[in-house]
Design a protein around this motif. Structure first.
Motif, PDB file in Angstrom:
ATOM      1  N   HIS A  79       0.779  -1.142  -0.028  1.00 37.45           N
ATOM      2  CA  HIS A  79      -0.038  -0.069  -0.003  1.00 37.45           C
ATOM      3  C   HIS A  79       0.769   1.408   0.162  1.00 37.45           C
ATOM      4  O   HIS A  79       0.379   2.272  -0.336  1.00 37.45           O
ATOM      5  CB  HIS A  79      -1.009  -0.132   1.360  1.00 37.45           C
ATOM      6  N   VAL A  80       2.056   1.320   0.371  1.00 35.53           N
ATOM      7  CA  VAL A  80       2.877   2.427   0.791  1.00 35.53           C
ATOM      8  C   VAL A  80       3.243   2.858  -0.452  1.00 35.53           C
ATOM      9  O   VAL A  80       3.193   3.961  -0.756  1.00 35.53           O
ATOM     10  CB  VAL A  80       4.047   2.210   1.568  1.00 35.53           C
ATOM     11  N   ASN A  81       3.755   1.912  -1.558  1.00 42.55           N
ATOM     12  CA  ASN A  81       3.962   2.548  -2.919  1.00 42.55           C
ATOM     13  C   ASN A  81       2.693   2.326  -4.046  1.00 42.55           C
ATOM     14  O   ASN A  81       2.900   2.174  -5.335  1.00 42.55           O
ATOM     15  CB  ASN A  81       5.301   1.846  -3.516  1.00 42.55           C
ATOM     16  N   ARG A  82       1.655   1.846  -3.402  1.00 47.54           N
ATOM     17  CA  ARG A  82       0.287   1.571  -3.812  1.00 47.54           C
ATOM     18  C   ARG A  82       0.474   0.797  -5.172  1.00 47.54           C
ATOM     19  O   ARG A  82      -0.286   0.857  -6.237  1.00 47.54           O
ATOM     20  CB  ARG A  82       0.031   3.156  -4.782  1.00 47.54           C
ATOM     21  N   LEU A  83       1.206  -0.264  -4.925  1.00 46.02           N
ATOM     22  CA  LEU A  83       1.069  -1.645  -5.811  1.00 46.02           C
ATOM     23  C   LEU A  83      -0.368  -2.227  -5.563  1.00 46.02           C
ATOM     24  O   LEU A  83      -0.693  -3.077  -6.431  1.00 46.02           O
ATOM     25  CB  LEU A  83       2.154  -2.733  -5.677  1.00 46.02           C
ATOM     26  N   ILE A  84      -0.920  -1.895  -4.441  1.00 49.49           N
ATOM     27  CA  ILE A  84      -2.274  -2.269  -4.138  1.00 49.49           C
ATOM     28  C   ILE A  84      -3.176  -1.074  -3.585  1.00 49.49           C
ATOM     29  O   ILE A  84      -2.536  -0.238  -2.775  1.00 49.49           O
ATOM     30  CB  ILE A  84      -2.390  -3.542  -2.974  1.00 49.49           C
ATOM     31  N   GLU A  85      -4.385  -1.016  -4.174  1.00 52.14           N
ATOM     32  CA  GLU A  85      -5.118   0.074  -3.845  1.00 52.14           C
ATOM     33  C   GLU A  85      -5.925  -0.258  -2.588  1.00 52.14           C
ATOM     34  O   GLU A  85      -6.416  -1.206  -2.511  1.00 52.14           O
ATOM     35  CB  GLU A  85      -6.113   0.460  -4.778  1.00 52.14           C
TER      36      GLU A  85
ATOM     37  N   LEU B 139      -2.742   8.494  -2.309  1.00 57.09           N
ATOM     38  CA  LEU B 139      -3.746   8.225  -3.226  1.00 57.09           C
ATOM     39  C   LEU B 139      -4.332   9.088  -4.074  1.00 57.09           C
ATOM     40  O   LEU B 139      -5.191   8.886  -4.967  1.00 57.09           O
ATOM     41  CB  LEU B 139      -4.945   7.785  -2.046  1.00 57.09           C
ATOM     42  N   GLU B 140      -3.829  10.371  -4.038  1.00 55.06           N
ATOM     43  CA  GLU B 140      -4.093  11.192  -4.799  1.00 55.06           C
ATOM     44  C   GLU B 140      -3.526  11.516  -6.207  1.00 55.06           C
ATOM     45  O   GLU B 140      -3.883  12.166  -7.076  1.00 55.06           O
ATOM     46  CB  GLU B 140      -4.214  12.669  -4.068  1.00 55.06           C
ATOM     47  N   MET B 141      -2.551  10.865  -6.371  1.00 55.57           N
ATOM     48  CA  MET B 141      -1.557  11.005  -7.412  1.00 55.57           C
ATOM     49  C   MET B 141      -2.218  10.202  -8.486  1.00 55.57           C
ATOM     50  O   MET B 141      -2.880   8.963  -8.562  1.00 55.57           O
ATOM     51  CB  MET B 141      -0.398  10.094  -7.141  1.00 55.57           C
ATOM     52  N   ASP B 142      -2.134  10.736  -9.690  1.00 54.67           N
ATOM     53  CA  ASP B 142      -2.616   9.914 -11.048  1.00 54.67           C
ATOM     54  C   ASP B 142      -1.635   9.211 -11.724  1.00 54.67           C
ATOM     55  O   ASP B 142      -0.270   9.300 -10.970  1.00 54.67           O
ATOM     56  CB  ASP B 142      -2.958  11.029 -12.182  1.00 54.67           C
ATOM     57  N   ASP B 143      -1.651   8.564 -12.827  1.00 55.43           N
ATOM     58  CA  ASP B 143      -0.579   7.386 -13.145  1.00 55.43           C
ATOM     59  C   ASP B 143       0.698   8.098 -13.370  1.00 55.43           C
ATOM     60  O   ASP B 143       1.701   7.514 -12.910  1.00 55.43           O
ATOM     61  CB  ASP B 143      -1.151   6.924 -14.342  1.00 55.43           C
ATOM     62  N   ALA B 144       0.621   9.258 -13.915  1.00 49.93           N
ATOM     63  CA  ALA B 144       2.155   9.742 -14.247  1.00 49.93           C
ATOM     64  C   ALA B 144       2.903  10.169 -12.826  1.00 49.93           C
ATOM     65  O   ALA B 144       3.994   9.807 -12.699  1.00 49.93           O
ATOM     66  CB  ALA B 144       1.953  11.049 -15.112  1.00 49.93           C
TER      67      ALA B 144
END
Lengths: 357, 290
Positions: free
Chosen positions: A80-86, A100-105
């Protein structure tokens, strides 16, 4: 005893992170919030609760260990920390930014520049040489070829693999492969390193060597390391703080010594029972405080019991020194034995019987 | 007898009529669309025929040596090629090789992207897989007849039929190879912030390459097995010799041409397999699968 100071800043903060695997996470989440048990939620909705309202604050420069058995959700947590899992719900702040607010880029940029990861199964690329593997993260970040190879070569040397630059990963032993994995993460030069059971696949002796090396590197690097393990001894050895996870929920977060001395519940006590307490307990906690005559030998208050035990072969008393080097107390073998015994579980049944007879 | 529930005649007539309509109205356009394929096939064939026989033997034997680094495979290739020459099958063999190479190249261009697409979504996979099954099991005459009606007998329908029959294994094996790449490695690429195209071209395809090459090998073999049927509609080559042998009851002609097809199959099969093994040891896929 706890090293939390209110002024130190937080590198990774998780607030109320909940992850539900399945087809209808919203309904399961709703049930969970109403206080329905995890087993009932799974039985009724078919969804599995991976993480249950996990909140952690990880300080900068710490080795923070998350300890739990398989299925406790620790691998889910670190991803979760690097958002490999949402997450299904909750908030994840890394270095002041809401992940969690970051877009893909933005998320790719974040992973390229701010956070690196070491994997349990090494996850090296078999078609690339050692140096190309170590340089992979820099390549993705867009660092020039010359520069990234130079930096990769430096880290290969630091982890002790000089001479293996052109070798393929599969020609290396497990321990060597994980050194490549470690070098690949460290070459990123990020403040935060995630280590997912990084040493679990290694033989015990190799594992101990890697632990030593990590601690040694950390002395100079001072990174924030989130380390996942199922091995309580490993957690005690390398952790500045330990969180114990069970069924996706945090059971206790504390300094290693505190967990050994005061396990929060029966589940943690089970771990503590089998642990090497001489490693977990520091002499500062059990010494006889006061101004005694100076002893021939002295150890710092942060020394572990196992470190002073050999000294009692030749000395009755061992001095304990404070931060400035002056003696603040002393210690005898009896005190150490008492301390280790006191924190042990009830004596084995056989011993009780003999005593009664 | 099964009772007649509905009258299927109008349905049949509708299909037949619509094909006639397509031939009448779209025939020219379709033929123009297939023209590049014809050019490709002609180009390859003209080239193979124009190159002296000994150059082709030298090149193929050299390639065989590069692929295996041993003397056995080049010797086998040399023997097979000499057989084709001695039996007066050289020209036909070149025509057949051109058809196979053109079909394989086209199949590679079409199949690999489809395989990539399949590997990324289970839904696409569930949709494409039955189409592939259909392409492989539907008797080739069923789609040969409409293609001949549209393009007329000749090389285009032969080539199209060969492609339809030979492409499915490559699609399947591309999909399989990409899916079988160690998920831990793919997760690591995500964790380091690689973009989807960096992951596909930098890691996934290189690691799947041995499996994809096995697909290319399968495609060449399937294409060769179509040559007799293809020659019925004007592909020429070794298949035509077999057909003539059957028609004239000349057992020897059919036998030698048939053995010539086998010789070609052996050459291309062994050489692509040897390359596959070489690639596999270089990529170290066995290790990744552990």
């Amino acid at each position: 005893m706890s090293q939390v100071s209110p002024t130190s800043d937080i590198a990774i903060s998780l607030k109320g992170v909940t992850k539900i695997f399945g087809s209808d996470p919203e309904r399961a989440l709703d049930m969970l919030r109403r206080g329905v048990g995890k087993t009932e939620v799974q039985a009724e909705t078919g969804n599995v609760v991976g993480l249950d309202d996990v909140s952690l604050a990880i300080e900068r420069g710490q080795i923070f260990v998350v300890m739990g058995l398989s299925g406790s959700g620790k691998s889910t947590l670190i991803r979760h920390v690097n958002r490999l899992i949402e997450p299904t719900s909750g908030e994840i702040i890394v270095g002041g930014d809401n992940v969690l607010e970051m877009d893909d880029a933005a998320l790719r940029k974040f992973r390229q520049t701010r956070i690196a990861m070491v994997f349990q199964k090494f996850a090296l690329m078999p078609h690339r040489s050692v140096i190309e593997n170590v340089a992979y993260g820099l390549e993705i970040r867009g660092v020039r070829r010359e520069e990234r190879l130079e930096r990769a070569a430096k880290w290969i040397e630091i982890v002790g693999l000089k001479g293996y630059e052109k070798t393929r990963p599969r020609q290396l032993s497990g321990g060597q492969q994980q050194r490549v994995g470690l070098a690949r993460a460290l070459a990123m030069d990020t403040d935060i390193v995630l280590m997912d059971e990084a040493f679990s696949a290694l033989d015990p002796l190799i594992r101990a060597g890697m632990q030593e090396q990590l601690l040694e590197l950390q002395q100079s690097l001072n990174k924030t390391i989130l380390f996942i393990t199922h091995d309580f001894d490993e957690a005690l050895k390398i952790g500045n703080r330990i969180a114990v996870l069970k069924d996706g929920a945090v059971q206790q977060v504390a300094h290693p010594e505190e967990i050994v001395l005061r396990p929060a519940n029966a589940h943690i006590e089970e771990f503590v029972r089998d642990v090497n307490k001489a490693r977990a307990i520091h002499v500062g906690t059990i010494m006889e405080r006061g101004a005694f005559e100076a002893c021939e030998l002295a150890v710092p208050a942060g020394a572990r019991c196992e470190d002073v035990l050999p000294l009692f072969a030749d000395h009755r008393w061992v001095g304990v020194t404070g931060e400035s080097g002056e003696q603040i107390g002393r210690l005898s073998a009896t005190q150490v034995i008492k301390a280790l015994a006191r924190y042990s579980a009830a004596p084995p049944a056989a011993a009780v019987v003999t005593e009664a007879a | 007898m099964f009772p007649e529930i509905i009258d299927t005649r109008p349905l049949r007539r509708a299909i037949d009529d619509s094909l006639t309509w397509v031939v009448a109205n779209w025939g020219g356009a379709l033929e123009a669309a297939a023209y590049p394929l014809l050019m490709l096939l002609r180009g390859i064939e003209d080239f193979l025929v124009a190159v002296p026989w000994w150059v082709i033997i030298l090149v193929l034997v050299g390639v065989a040596w590069l692929a295996s680094r041993r003397w056995q495979l080049p010797a086998l290739v040399l023997g097979a090629l000499l057989f084709l020459g001695v039996m007066d099958l050289w020209r036909d063999a070149m025509t057949t090789t051109a058809l196979m190479v053109a079909a394989t190249l086209t199949a590679v261009v079409v199949s690999i992207p489809v395989g990539v697409w399949m590997s990324r979504s289970t839904r696409v996979r569930n949709m494409v897989a039955p189409v592939l099954d259909l392409m492989q099991t539907l008797p080739s005459f069923v789609y040969l007849i409409p293609t001949v009606m549209i393009f007329g007998p000749g090389k285009i329908p032969a080539l199209l039929a060969t492609i339809v029959y030979a492409a499915p294994p490559l699609v399947r094996l591309t999909d399989l190879g990409l899916r079988n790449v160690d998920p831990a490695v793919m997760e690591a690429t995500r964790a380091f912030g690689a973009s989807p195209s960096q992951r596909l071209f930098g890691v996934q395809i290189p690691l799947a390459l041995p499996t994809i090459l096995a697909g290319v090998n399968q495609t060449t073999m399937m294409a060769l097995s179509m040559v007799v049927i293809a020659s019925m509609i004007g592909a020429g080559g070794l298949g035509y010799q077999v057909l003539q042998g059957i028609g004239r009851l000349e057992v020897s002609r059919g036998l030698f041409a048939g053995l010539g097809i086998v010789a070609l199959a052996i050459i291309f099969d062994r050489v692509t397999q040897a390359f596959g093994r070489q690639l596999q040891s270089r990529v170290g896929v066995q290790e990744a699968a552990r």
